[in-house]
Each structure stands twice: as structure tokens, then as C-alpha cells.
Design a protein around this motif. Structure first.
Motif, mmCIF file in Angstrom:
data_model
loop_
_atom_site.group_PDB
_atom_site.id
_atom_site.type_symbol
_atom_site.label_atom_id
_atom_site.label_comp_id
_atom_site.label_asym_id
_atom_site.label_seq_id
_atom_site.Cartn_x
_atom_site.Cartn_y
_atom_site.Cartn_z
ATOM 1 N N LEU A 112 7.470 48.555 32.691
ATOM 2 C CA LEU A 112 7.780 49.396 31.530
ATOM 3 C C LEU A 112 7.811 48.529 30.266
ATOM 4 C CD1 LEU A 112 10.632 51.688 32.913
ATOM 5 C CD2 LEU A 112 8.263 52.340 32.457
ATOM 6 N N PRO A 113 7.286 49.058 29.187
ATOM 7 C CA PRO A 113 7.318 48.292 27.937
ATOM 8 C C PRO A 113 8.764 48.050 27.485
ATOM 9 C CG PRO A 113 5.975 50.307 27.717
ATOM 10 C CD PRO A 113 6.607 50.344 29.041
ATOM 11 N N GLY A 114 9.052 46.856 27.090
ATOM 12 C CA GLY A 114 10.362 46.497 26.559
ATOM 13 C C GLY A 114 11.394 46.171 27.627
ATOM 14 N N ALA A 115 11.026 46.248 28.895
ATOM 15 C CA ALA A 115 11.975 45.957 29.974
ATOM 16 C C ALA A 115 12.000 44.456 30.241
ATOM 17 C CB ALA A 115 11.571 46.702 31.240
ATOM 18 N N ASP A 116 13.113 43.979 30.710
ATOM 19 C CA ASP A 116 13.267 42.574 31.075
ATOM 20 C C ASP A 116 12.614 42.361 32.445
ATOM 21 O OD1 ASP A 116 14.014 39.998 31.560
ATOM 22 O OD2 ASP A 116 16.182 40.361 31.433
ATOM 23 N N ALA A 117 11.342 41.975 32.450
ATOM 24 C CA ALA A 117 10.552 41.866 33.673
ATOM 25 C C ALA A 117 11.134 40.835 34.641
ATOM 26 C CB ALA A 117 9.108 41.514 33.337
#
Length: 189
Positions: free
Chosen positions: A92-97
Motif C-alpha cells: 500500500l502506498p505510504g505504508a511502512d513496508a
């Protein structure tokens, strides 16, 4: 028998008195063998009941282990769902991968331990099921032995009434079959 001192003996009464006061070796041998067969039959009945109880207890333990294994598989599935959500969150965009990648790794490790425990519980369940089946087979053998002894006792009673020597041997033969069946039960065959 009446209350005025007049007493009439029936044929059956006469035979009973004769057997009780006579020296009838044939009847004595049959009586002793019947008592022995009844005692042996009681022992077979006890063993049959004990093995039936064992079979039930083992079957119950198998069911408990199956339930525990099912609970572990449910726990495994919940960890899989959490792992899937963490994998989805990673992209997901902006998630802490990195955070979600660590969670995915943790869930994979936890799932392996849960899977091993569930599989071990399933094996335990199968082993208890095998024990139950073996005990139930043994119970059937004891029951067959007891049935043979009961038939032998009935034949002994008929032998006593008919005084047929050949029937005495048939009674002993059926009791012998019961003893063989008990031996098979004892040996778990």
C-alpha cells in the motif's frame, strides 16, 4: 402339600430328592463342571467389560486430540490471514513496508510451529484411535468366549436333565471353544 398332613410328591420332586441324596457321580461331575464354567465365564465377562471400557476411553482421548488439532489448524489459519493482510499492507502506498515485512516473517515462523503441533496432535489422535480399535476387537473376543461358556452351561443343564453322556462331551467341547477364544483375546489376536 396341604395343611392336613397329606403330602403328594411330583415326579420332579422325586428326582430332585434322589439326586440330592444319591451317589450319582454323573450329576456330581456335571454340577462341578457347571460351577467351574460359571466361574470362568464370570472372569471372561469381567475382561470383556474392562476392554469395552478401555475402547471407549481410548476413543474419547482420540476425539480430544482431534479437537485440539482442529484448534491448532484454526490458529494456523488465523496466522495465515494476518500474514496475508501484512503482505497486502506492504504494497500500500505510504505504508511502512519494513514493519509489515517483519510481521510477515514472524507469522511464517509462528505458522510453522503451529503446523508442527497440529500435525503431532493428529498423529496422537490416530494412535488413540488404533488403541480403541484394538481394545474393541479384544472385547469382541472376550464376548465370544463368554457366549460359548454360557452355551456350554446351558448344554450342561440339558445334559443333567437328559443324562445323555454324548451331550456332556458336547458341553465340554463348547466350553473348550470358549477357552480358545479367551486365549485369542488374551493374546490380542
Amino acid at each position: 402339600m396341604s395343611g392336613h398332613g397329606f403330602h403328594v410328591h411330583g415326579p420332579h420332586d422325586h428326582e430332585l430328592e434322589h439326586a440330592a441324596h444319591g451317589n450319582d457321580d454323573f450329576a456330581s461331575r456335571i454340577a462341578v463342571m457347571t460351577a467351574i464354567m460359571a466361574t470362568v465365564g464370570a472372569l471372561f465377562g469381567y475382561e470383556g467389560g474392562a476392554t469395552q471400557n478401555d475402547a471407549g476411553m481410548f476413543k474419547n482421548e482420540s476425539a480430544i486430540k482431534k479437537t485440539e488439532a482442529s484448534n491448532q489448524w484454526n490458529f494456523y489459519q488465523s496466522k495465515s490471514n494476518k500474514q496475508n493482510l501484512a503482505e497486502l499492507a506492504m504494497v500500500l502506498p505510504g505504508a511502512d513496508a519494513e514493519k509489515y515485512r517483519a510481521e510477515v516473517s514472524r507469522y511464517k515462523t509462528e505458522k510453522e510451529e503451529i503446523k508442527k503441533k497440529a500435525e503431532a496432535l493428529e498423529e496422537d489422535s490416530k494412535e488413540w484411535e488404533r488403541k480403541s480399535e484394538a481394545a474393541l476387537h479384544q472385547h469382541h473376543r472376550w464376548a465370544q468366549a463368554m457366549t460359548a461358556v454360557q452355551i456350554a452351561i446351558s448344554l450342561a443343564a440339558i445334559t443333567l436333565l437328559t443324562k445323555k453322556k454324548w451331550l456332556q462331551y458336547v458341553s465340554y467341547g463348547v466350553a473348550g471353544v470358549g477357552a480358545i477364544l479367551a486365549g485369542l483375546a488374551w493374546l490380542h489376536i
